[in-house]
Design a protein around this motif. Sequence first.
Motif, PDB file in Angstrom:
ATOM      1  N   SER A   7       0.855  -1.182   0.000  1.00 44.69           N
ATOM      2  CA  SER A   7       0.000   0.000   0.000  1.00 44.69           C
ATOM      3  C   SER A   7       0.893   1.235   0.000  1.00 44.69           C
ATOM      4  O   SER A   7       2.127   1.131   0.028  1.00 44.69           O
ATOM      5  CB  SER A   7      -0.926  -0.007   1.226  1.00 44.69           C
ATOM      6  N   CYS A  11      -2.205   6.822  -1.962  1.00 48.90           N
ATOM      7  CA  CYS A  11      -3.536   6.371  -2.373  1.00 48.90           C
ATOM      8  C   CYS A  11      -4.641   7.077  -1.595  1.00 48.90           C
ATOM      9  O   CYS A  11      -5.807   7.038  -1.999  1.00 48.90           O
ATOM     10  CB  CYS A  11      -3.652   4.864  -2.217  1.00 48.90           C
ATOM     11  N   LEU A  27     -10.011   3.259   2.313  1.00 55.38           N
ATOM     12  CA  LEU A  27      -8.675   2.722   2.531  1.00 55.38           C
ATOM     13  C   LEU A  27      -8.248   2.893   3.980  1.00 55.38           C
ATOM     14  O   LEU A  27      -7.572   2.015   4.542  1.00 55.38           O
ATOM     15  CB  LEU A  27      -7.677   3.399   1.588  1.00 55.38           C
ATOM     16  N   CYS A 114      -2.975  -6.114  -2.146  1.00 57.89           N
ATOM     17  CA  CYS A 114      -2.704  -4.719  -2.487  1.00 57.89           C
ATOM     18  C   CYS A 114      -3.861  -3.858  -1.978  1.00 57.89           C
ATOM     19  O   CYS A 114      -4.976  -3.908  -2.515  1.00 57.89           O
ATOM     20  CB  CYS A 114      -2.547  -4.557  -3.992  1.00 57.89           C
ATOM     21  N   ILE A 116      -5.164  -0.656  -2.086  1.00 61.03           N
ATOM     22  CA  ILE A 116      -4.935   0.509  -2.944  1.00 61.03           C
ATOM     23  C   ILE A 116      -6.265   1.139  -3.350  1.00 61.03           C
ATOM     24  O   ILE A 116      -7.331   0.546  -3.233  1.00 61.03           O
ATOM     25  CB  ILE A 116      -4.109   0.128  -4.193  1.00 61.03           C
TER      26      ILE A 116
END
Length: 308
Positions: A7, A11, A27, A114, A116
């Motif tokens: 990460s 993001c 996130l 991931c 993201i």
Amino acid sequence: MTTALISHADCLDHVTPEGHPEQVARLEHVLHALASLDLRRVSAPLAEDEPILRVHPQAHLDRIKSAVPKSGQHQLDADTWLSPGSVTAAYRAAGAVVKAVDMVLSGEVQNAFCAIRPPGHHAETQTPMGFCLFGNAAVAAKHALDHHGLSRVAVVDFDVHHGNGTQDLLWDDERALVVTSQQMPLWPGTGDKSERGKHGQIINIPLPPESTGAEMWAAYEARVFPKLRDFEPELLIISAGFDAHQDDPLAQLNWTTDDFRKLTAKLCQIAAETCGGRVVSTLEGGYDLQALAVSTKAHVEELLEAGK
């Protein structure tokens, strides 16, 4: 062996308008939910253009870069927005999946998740859409095939919305098996069983509104798990959207957190049988923050168990 969590704070700099479902808090909630897990934490690099250009033309990259505002937000379509940090975030997202493929295929880790945003599975060849700018799962698949020289890669997408972008980007590639389950009818309106790819390597699993994890499981047992075993992928990529959860506000499937856990465990089992357990998973949708957090944690806990 272990599980990598890839990460980057960039993001969080992809900022959408207030009230937009694909928000920074998604996130934040995911990373908070995963904070206590024993993961190998890796900073997502910025992707080079090369892996992205395997699935998108230069004109697509140029269009997005030229539309980035100096401040505020710019609207690309009814659902998809850009802020000053969006391109960097998208390059971190693509860089995350490329790094994940590199780490898993080198044997550095058993599998990777991931965490993201922006997500990717709706971005078509020349069309950013559905909150998505670059087709992250397809970028990962092409990187494994073209850069690492694999012969067969499978992508399984269990987001509640059809992965029209991944389907479009891998439509012509017989080396890529694409399986995507989705509520139908639902935006974007694609994902019928008749959409099979140039080589018949695309499998769409439409699920009716209000159906549960039991209907999902029956469909996967009948059409997905046998096909994955027959295809014998050398890498399994998961587009992990958690908006099929019964609490999600954007759709009407009734999966539970345990359904995501059970499905992840089975996919990891098949990966162990076919490709040495090599799995790369990347975050897609999920818009009830609590349901997203607990479902993602369950998903990653199963990756961890498989990676022991």
